[in-house]
Write a protein that holds these residues in place. Structure first.
Motif, mmCIF file in Angstrom:
data_model
loop_
_atom_site.group_PDB
_atom_site.id
_atom_site.type_symbol
_atom_site.label_atom_id
_atom_site.label_comp_id
_atom_site.label_asym_id
_atom_site.label_seq_id
_atom_site.Cartn_x
_atom_site.Cartn_y
_atom_site.Cartn_z
ATOM 1 N N THR A 168 0.846 -1.193 0.000
ATOM 2 C CA THR A 168 0.000 0.000 0.000
ATOM 3 C C THR A 168 0.878 1.238 0.000
ATOM 4 O O THR A 168 1.661 1.453 0.929
ATOM 5 N N VAL A 169 0.738 2.057 -1.045
ATOM 6 C CA VAL A 169 1.611 3.204 -1.283
ATOM 7 C C VAL A 169 0.771 4.474 -1.358
ATOM 8 O O VAL A 169 -0.287 4.485 -1.993
ATOM 9 N N ILE A 170 1.260 5.548 -0.697
ATOM 10 C CA ILE A 170 0.512 6.812 -0.650
ATOM 11 C C ILE A 170 1.497 7.974 -0.770
ATOM 12 O O ILE A 170 2.162 8.334 0.209
ATOM 13 N N PRO A 171 1.631 8.599 -1.940
ATOM 14 C CA PRO A 171 2.590 9.698 -2.101
ATOM 15 C C PRO A 171 2.056 11.012 -1.536
ATOM 16 O O PRO A 171 0.852 11.198 -1.368
ATOM 17 N N SER A 172 2.981 11.944 -1.282
ATOM 18 C CA SER A 172 2.599 13.253 -0.751
ATOM 19 C C SER A 172 3.024 14.408 -1.651
ATOM 20 O O SER A 172 2.717 15.569 -1.351
ATOM 21 N N ASN A 173 3.738 14.129 -2.740
ATOM 22 C CA ASN A 173 4.231 15.204 -3.602
ATOM 23 C C ASN A 173 4.492 14.657 -5.000
ATOM 24 O O ASN A 173 4.592 13.437 -5.193
ATOM 25 N N PRO A 174 4.617 15.511 -6.000
ATOM 26 C CA PRO A 174 4.759 15.039 -7.383
ATOM 27 C C PRO A 174 6.008 14.204 -7.642
ATOM 28 O O PRO A 174 5.944 13.215 -8.365
ATOM 29 N N ILE B 140 2.853 2.473 3.540
ATOM 30 C CA ILE B 140 2.582 1.908 4.862
ATOM 31 C C ILE B 140 2.818 0.404 4.870
ATOM 32 O O ILE B 140 3.005 -0.183 5.921
ATOM 33 N N VAL B 141 2.797 -0.223 3.693
ATOM 34 C CA VAL B 141 3.253 -1.604 3.505
ATOM 35 C C VAL B 141 3.981 -1.646 2.170
ATOM 36 O O VAL B 141 3.361 -1.432 1.134
ATOM 37 N N PRO B 142 5.295 -1.858 2.175
ATOM 38 C CA PRO B 142 6.159 -2.087 3.337
ATOM 39 C C PRO B 142 6.392 -0.798 4.123
ATOM 40 O O PRO B 142 6.358 0.304 3.555
ATOM 41 N N LEU B 143 6.641 -0.962 5.416
ATOM 42 C CA LEU B 143 6.820 0.169 6.320
ATOM 43 C C LEU B 143 8.291 0.305 6.699
ATOM 44 O O LEU B 143 8.935 -0.681 7.063
ATOM 45 N N ASP B 144 8.788 1.513 6.642
ATOM 46 C CA ASP B 144 10.178 1.780 7.013
ATOM 47 C C ASP B 144 10.268 1.944 8.530
ATOM 48 O O ASP B 144 10.410 3.051 9.055
#
Length: 337
Positions: free
Chosen positions: A145-151, A252-256
C-alpha cells in the motif's frame, strides 16, 4: 526537470512505463478517450493506442479480476478504480486472489498489478467519494500500500510499483492532485512552481517502496504522516512552535520501521497523523509498533490525530479533516507529559 503537479507527474510515470515496457497496459472506468475523471490518463490512449489504454465496464470486481489474469500470464496491468470508495466490490479478488496467488501457486504465478485510485477528501464528495481505506489493505498480507505526498515521489513510487512483482494498492490523495496544499484551508495554491517538490525528472526514475522520507528534522518529538497529512503536519508544527521531526512514510506496507525507530529513540516522543477515522486506523498499528520497539526511550504516551469515528460527513468535511490546530494541540500535549 519539469515543474509538474501530481496529476502531471502520475501521467508522466504512466507514459514512461508504457513506452519502456510493452507488457504495461492501463484500463478502467473512463481512463481511455476521456483521460480519467481527474485527467491522470489524459492523452495516453491517443499516444499509445486502444490496446494499451482502454475503458472498462463499471464493474470493479471485473476490472481487478481481469487484471489478475493478465498479471498471471505475464502482463503488468495498471487498473484504475475511479474512487477508492468503489474498490470494495473487488475486495474478494484482491484478498483471495491477488494477494495470495504467489503463495498458493508455489511461485508459479504472481500478480504484478498496480491498482491506482484517488482517495481521501477535499472535493465535497461525501461518503461515497472521500473515504480513506488504507488500513483495510494494510491488513492484507501480500498487498503493498503506497501513498505519495508530492509530485516527485508520486512519479517515482508509481514506476517502482508497476515494476514490483507483487500487487500494489496505489492511493492518490485528491487534495494534492492540482497543486500544493498548505494544510490550513481548503484553497490550494494554483501552481507547484516555486514549491520544493515541483521539479520532476521527465524520464525514468524510481523511489523505492518501503523507504520513508524525513521531511523536517527535529529534536523534540517525532511526527508520522503520509499523503495529504504531511502538509497538514507541516502547518501544525509551525503553529505549535515545537521542534518536531516529520517523517513521510510514503508507503505503509512495506513500512520503514527503521527510520521511525531511529527518530523516536532520538526524540522520545511520537505523534501520529492520518485522515481516516481514528478507531481501527493505521495509526493504531504505528502506535503499537512504536510502543513495542521504543518503549524504553519514550518519555510520553504516543498521541494520535485522525478523522472522526463517524460516517464521512459531506457538508462538514473540513471539520472532519485533522487540521493544524488539532496537530498543534497534540504536539504540545506530547511535550507536557
Amino acid at each position: 526537470m519539469t515543474s509538474m503537479n501530481m496529476v502531471q507527474s502520475l501521467n508522466s510515470a504512466l507514459d514512461v512505463m508504457l513506452e519502456r515496457d510493452p507488457k504495461v497496459l492501463i484500463f478502467g472506468e473512463d481512463v481511455g478517450y476521456f483521460g480519467g475523471v481527474f485527467r491522470v490518463t489524459d492523452k495516453l490512449q491517443q499516444k499509445h493506442g486502444l490496446k494499451r489504454c482502454f475503458d472498462a465496464p463499471i464493474s470493479e470486481s471485473g476490472i481487478i479480476a481481469t487484471a489478475i489474469g493478465m498479471g498471471a500470464y505475464g502482463l503488468r496491468p495498471v487498473p484504475e478504480i475511479q474512487f477508492a470508495d468503489y474498490i470494495l466490490p473487488a475486495f474478494d479478488q484482491l484478498v483471495s486472489e491477488a494477494a495470495r496467488l504467489r503463495y498458493r501457486s508455489g511461485g508459479e504465478f504472481w500478480a504484478p498489478i498496480t491498482v491506482r485510485s484517488p482517495y481521501g477528501g477535499g472535493i465535497f464528495g461525501g461518503q461515497t467519494h472521500s473515504q480513506s481505506p488504507e488500513a483495510i489493505f494494510a491488513h492484507i498480507t501480500g498487498l503493498k500500500t503506497v501513498i505519495p505526498s508530492n509530485p516527485y515521489d508520486a512519479k517515482g513510487l508509481l514506476i517502482a510499483s508497476i515494476e514490483c512483482d507483487d500487487p500494489v494498492i496505489f492511493l492518490e490523495p485528491k487534495r494534492l492532485y492540482n497543486g500544493p496544499f498548505d494544510g490550513r484551508h481548503e484553497q490550494q495554491v494554483k501552481s507547484w512552481a516555486g514549491h520544493p517538490d515541483a521539479d520532476v525528472p521527465d524520464g525514468y526514475y524510481t523511489v523505492p517502496l518501503g523507504k520513508a522520507a524525513v521531511v523536517r528534522e527535529g529534536e523534540a518529538v517525532t511526527m508520522l504522516a503520509y499523503g495529504t497529512m504531511v502538509h497538514v503536519a507541516l502547518a501544525g508544527i509551525q503553529d505549535s512552535g515545537v521542534d518536531a521531526e516529520l517523517i513521510d512514510l510514503r508507503s505503509i506496507v512495506p513500512l520503514d520501521i527503521d527510520t521511525i525507530i531511529e527518530s523516536v529513540k532520538k526524540t522520545g516522543r511520537c505523534v501520529i497523523l492520518h485522515e481516516a477515522s481514528r478507531y481501527g486506523g493505521f495509526g493504531g498499528e504505528l502506535s503499537a509498533l512504536v510502543q513495542e520497539r521504543c518503549f524504553h526511550w519514550l518519555e510520553a504516551p504516543v498521541e494520535r490525530v485522525a478523522g472522526w469515528d463517524t460516517p464521512y460527513p459531506h457538508a462538514f468535511e473540513w471539520d472532519y479533516f485533522p487540521g493544524p490546530k488539532r496537530v498543534a494541540t497534540a504536539l504540545k500535549k506530547a511535550m507536557q507529559d
